[in-house]
Design an enzyme around this catalytic site. Structure first.
Site, PDB file in Angstrom:
ATOM      1  N   GLU A 113      -5.343 -13.346  12.040  1.00 21.35           N
ATOM      2  CA  GLU A 113      -4.521 -13.914  13.096  1.00 21.35           C
ATOM      3  C   GLU A 113      -5.198 -15.089  13.796  1.00 21.35           C
ATOM      4  O   GLU A 113      -4.630 -15.651  14.745  1.00 21.35           O
ATOM      5  CB  GLU A 113      -4.123 -12.821  14.101  1.00 21.35           C
ATOM      6  CG  GLU A 113      -3.175 -11.794  13.481  1.00 21.35           C
ATOM      7  CD  GLU A 113      -2.683 -10.754  14.469  1.00 21.35           C
ATOM      8  OE1 GLU A 113      -3.275 -10.649  15.574  1.00 21.35           O
ATOM      9  OE2 GLU A 113      -1.721 -10.037  14.155  1.00 21.35           O
ATOM     10  N   ASP A 172      -3.522  -2.104  -2.429  1.00 19.80           N
ATOM     11  CA  ASP A 172      -4.635  -1.529  -1.677  1.00 19.80           C
ATOM     12  C   ASP A 172      -5.437  -0.591  -2.569  1.00 19.80           C
ATOM     13  O   ASP A 172      -4.880   0.264  -3.270  1.00 19.80           O
ATOM     14  CB  ASP A 172      -4.067  -0.757  -0.475  1.00 19.80           C
ATOM     15  CG  ASP A 172      -5.127  -0.421   0.564  1.00 19.80           C
ATOM     16  OD1 ASP A 172      -6.260  -0.085   0.186  1.00 19.80           O
ATOM     17  OD2 ASP A 172      -4.809  -0.495   1.762  1.00 19.80           O
ATOM     18  N   ARG A 228       3.795   0.826  16.373  1.00 20.48           N
ATOM     19  CA  ARG A 228       2.829  -0.173  16.838  1.00 20.48           C
ATOM     20  C   ARG A 228       3.547  -1.326  17.559  1.00 20.48           C
ATOM     21  O   ARG A 228       3.218  -2.498  17.387  1.00 20.48           O
ATOM     22  CB  ARG A 228       1.989  -0.724  15.680  1.00 20.48           C
ATOM     23  CG  ARG A 228       0.974   0.265  15.106  1.00 20.48           C
ATOM     24  CD  ARG A 228      -0.083  -0.484  14.287  1.00 20.48           C
ATOM     25  NE  ARG A 228      -1.053   0.421  13.719  1.00 20.48           N
ATOM     26  CZ  ARG A 228      -1.118   0.750  12.427  1.00 20.48           C
ATOM     27  NH1 ARG A 228      -0.232   0.238  11.595  1.00 20.48           N
ATOM     28  NH2 ARG A 228      -2.040   1.569  11.975  1.00 20.48           N
ATOM     29  N   HIS A 246       0.813  -1.223   0.000  1.00 12.75           N
ATOM     30  CA  HIS A 246       0.000   0.000   0.000  1.00 12.75           C
ATOM     31  C   HIS A 246       0.844   1.269   0.000  1.00 12.75           C
ATOM     32  O   HIS A 246       0.307   2.374  -0.101  1.00 12.75           O
ATOM     33  CB  HIS A 246      -0.935   0.022   1.212  1.00 12.75           C
ATOM     34  CG  HIS A 246      -0.233   0.196   2.529  1.00 12.75           C
ATOM     35  ND1 HIS A 246       0.445  -0.833   3.146  1.00 12.75           N
ATOM     36  CD2 HIS A 246      -0.109   1.277   3.345  1.00 12.75           C
ATOM     37  CE1 HIS A 246       0.944  -0.400   4.279  1.00 12.75           C
ATOM     38  NE2 HIS A 246       0.634   0.878   4.423  1.00 12.75           N
ATOM     39  N   LYS A 260      10.108  -5.302  10.319  1.00 13.52           N
ATOM     40  CA  LYS A 260       9.729  -4.462   9.205  1.00 13.52           C
ATOM     41  C   LYS A 260      10.903  -3.580   8.793  1.00 13.52           C
ATOM     42  O   LYS A 260      11.719  -3.207   9.620  1.00 13.52           O
ATOM     43  CB  LYS A 260       8.556  -3.554   9.578  1.00 13.52           C
ATOM     44  CG  LYS A 260       7.241  -4.247   9.875  1.00 13.52           C
ATOM     45  CD  LYS A 260       6.175  -3.185  10.172  1.00 13.52           C
ATOM     46  CE  LYS A 260       4.794  -3.840  10.306  1.00 13.52           C
ATOM     47  NZ  LYS A 260       3.768  -2.815  10.559  1.00 13.52           N
ATOM     48  N   TYR A 290      -6.385  -1.818   8.706  1.00 16.10           N
ATOM     49  CA  TYR A 290      -5.559  -2.498   9.698  1.00 16.10           C
ATOM     50  C   TYR A 290      -6.450  -3.274  10.664  1.00 16.10           C
ATOM     51  O   TYR A 290      -7.400  -2.737  11.218  1.00 16.10           O
ATOM     52  CB  TYR A 290      -4.706  -1.473  10.459  1.00 16.10           C
ATOM     53  CG  TYR A 290      -3.860  -2.080  11.548  1.00 16.10           C
ATOM     54  CD1 TYR A 290      -2.681  -2.740  11.239  1.00 16.10           C
ATOM     55  CD2 TYR A 290      -4.248  -1.994  12.886  1.00 16.10           C
ATOM     56  CE1 TYR A 290      -1.895  -3.316  12.229  1.00 16.10           C
ATOM     57  CE2 TYR A 290      -3.472  -2.566  13.886  1.00 16.10           C
ATOM     58  CZ  TYR A 290      -2.301  -3.224  13.558  1.00 16.10           C
ATOM     59  OH  TYR A 290      -1.528  -3.793  14.547  1.00 16.10           O
ATOM     60  N   ARG A 294     -11.444 -10.575  20.788  1.00 11.88           N
ATOM     61  CA  ARG A 294     -11.384 -10.425  19.338  1.00 11.88           C
ATOM     62  C   ARG A 294     -12.494 -11.195  18.626  1.00 11.88           C
ATOM     63  O   ARG A 294     -12.971 -10.763  17.568  1.00 11.88           O
ATOM     64  CB  ARG A 294     -10.038 -10.911  18.809  1.00 11.88           C
ATOM     65  CG  ARG A 294      -8.843 -10.085  19.241  1.00 11.88           C
ATOM     66  CD  ARG A 294      -7.564 -10.682  18.730  1.00 11.88           C
ATOM     67  NE  ARG A 294      -6.425  -9.786  18.866  1.00 11.88           N
ATOM     68  CZ  ARG A 294      -5.430  -9.685  18.004  1.00 11.88           C
ATOM     69  NH1 ARG A 294      -5.433 -10.447  16.924  1.00 11.88           N
ATOM     70  NH2 ARG A 294      -4.437  -8.853  18.209  1.00 11.88           N
ATOM     71  N   LYS A 321      -7.009   1.900  -1.831  1.00 15.10           N
ATOM     72  CA  LYS A 321      -6.866   3.303  -1.429  1.00 15.10           C
ATOM     73  C   LYS A 321      -5.661   3.977  -2.075  1.00 15.10           C
ATOM     74  O   LYS A 321      -5.522   5.206  -2.016  1.00 15.10           O
ATOM     75  CB  LYS A 321      -6.704   3.409   0.095  1.00 15.10           C
ATOM     76  CG  LYS A 321      -7.842   2.862   0.919  1.00 15.10           C
ATOM     77  CD  LYS A 321      -7.707   3.222   2.395  1.00 15.10           C
ATOM     78  CE  LYS A 321      -6.410   2.727   3.032  1.00 15.10           C
ATOM     79  NZ  LYS A 321      -6.318   1.256   3.075  1.00 15.10           N
TER      80      LYS A 321
END
Length: 426
Positions: A306, A136, A353, A111, A376, A168, A237, A138
């Site tokens: 997940e 993505d 995050r 993205h 990352k 997300y 969740r 967007k």
């Protein structure tokens, strides 16, 4: 007569100005559309001194980068495919029979950071594999067009036929992978396993090492979906309904919106969103009523990617299931903030995050861990770490090759350092 001469002079003056303006526009257009690799290498970042030890070279040796890969290469002018493949040093032949006989499928969801994607893509690219890229919805049109240009240069690369506006922790993230799987099963490439990546991943194992790892005794007929039975801290969740604001965020609906039990009395597991799945398992995901019902049930859960893959992989009837599996599988090297001091020695870059964006001094830890991929990286904020790891990875890939190495496959050229005039011998 004087009036005529004055008019002629004015005309010539205006003509001269027009010629100058047109020439300036022409030159500017040519500069913008010229491939980045035709520009001087002077502007290339040199490899940091830290890379010397990592690349196992002496202090009298240095590397000269052969390209200055930047986003402008794909955004300006027309993209000449044959020139791009050569100038950006894509590997154009299978490097071993072992790899050729065990093609892999990759799902890459992206993205942002076109340069980061391009560097990841060329690091994992092999002509015997197949690649589905999910962009993505967007993303700006210019970004989508650039990725489409890149994909169009390779017969085994395509964009997902359905693009999601990814959120997300939303169902749309899981759906992006499912969309690519539906496309991949139609591919003429008879791939053996599928691996998913995001745009901020980078490989640690070579393609040959991935193939051998997938065919090891432990994983030859098993899916790799690290995870455990859903701990109590994660039950919110899947026990509370969530609402996805597409492309923005996911939020719980409130106390009165409890979810019913999962379909077919399946036990919910919690794990990583990353996986390595066998082809029969992918068919199971797309065709099985159990998998379809669990997918439908997961639409209003938090971060369903997940729990979805790892839950299905603990169903006895699923092909390649690993019903006694836990966190096994070296899928990703990730430095989580809450594991600082236990599983790692801290982030040398910075956290976003609670996940480390790697810096140069994280690289030795990444290499020692030897996972399939690391996450990352950011090409814009920590480019030196990516430069160094990219050269380390390509060097390993070519050293393992069982075919003659083409000069164009080298990302950098090794040279001897020129002695400094002020300190060299007199």
């Amino acid at each position: 007569m004087l009036q005529l001469e004055g008019t002629k002079c004015s005309f010539l003056f205006c003509l001269g100005i027009c010629v100058l303006i047109c020439s300036a526009i022409y030159l500017k257009a040519n500069i913008l559309s010229a491939p980045a690799t035709q520009q001087s290498f002077v502007s290339c970042r040199p490899f940091p001194q830290y890379c010397t030890a990592l690349l196992h070279r002496g202090e009298d040796t240095e590397w000269q980068r052969r390209d200055c890969l930047a986003e402008g290469y794909f955004l300006s002018g027309q993209l000449n495919c044959s020139r791009m493949v050569k100038e950006l040093h894509f590997i154009t032949s299978p490097l071993s029979r072992e790899e050729e006989e065990y093609p892999l499928a990759f799902i890459i969801t992206i993205h942002k950071e076109l340069e980061m994607f391009a560097r990841l893509f060329r690091a994992v690219y092999a002509p015997q594999n197949v690649y589905c890229i999910h962009v993505d919805e967007k993303c700006p049109l210019q970004y989508k067009t650039a990725v489409l240009r890149i994909a169009a240069c390779f017969p085994n690369v395509f964009l997902s036929s359905v693009s999601e506006k990814v959120t997300y922790a939303g169902f749309s993230r899981l759906k992006a992978d499912i969309n690519c799987m539906r496309d991949l099963v139609k591919s003429p490439v008879r791939w053996k396993r599928v691996i998913n990546l995001c745009g901020q991943d980078f490989p640690i194992k070579s393609n040959l090492e991935l193939v051998r790892y997938m065919q090891s005794n432990k994983w030859r007929d098993r899916n790799m979906t690290p995870g455990v039975k859903q701990p109590s801290s994660m039950r919110y969740r899947t026990q509370t309904q969530h609402r996805e604001i597409r492309g923005s965020y996911v939020a719980p609906r409130g106390k009165g919106h409890k979810k019913g039990p999962p379909p077919h009395k399946v036990q919910i597991y919690f794990g990583t969103a990353y996986y390595s799945l066998t082809r029969p398992f992918v068919d199971f995901v797309l065709q099985s009523q159990v998998a379809r019902d669990l997918l439908e049930w997961s639409k209003d859960t938090y971060s369903p990617d997940e729990h979805y893959w790892v839950t299905l992989n603990h169903i006895k009837d699923a092909p390649g299931s690993h019903i006694n599996g836990g966190w096994e599988g070296d899928i990703r090297a990730i430095k989580w903030k809450d594991q600082e001091g236990t599983s790692h020695n801290g982030c040398k870059g910075y956290y976003i995050r609670d996940i480390c964006i790697y810096g140069l001094e994280d690289l030795q830890w990444i290499i020692d861990k030897n996972s399939m991929f690391a996450n990352k990286f950011e090409a814009k904020t920590s480019p030196e770490a990516l430069d160094c790891l990219e050269q380390w990875h390509r060097q390993k890939v070519l050293q393992q090759a069982e075919v003659p190495i083409q000069p164009d496959w080298q990302l950098a050229i090794e040279t001897n350092k020129v002695p400094n005039a002020s300190t060299g011998p007199s």
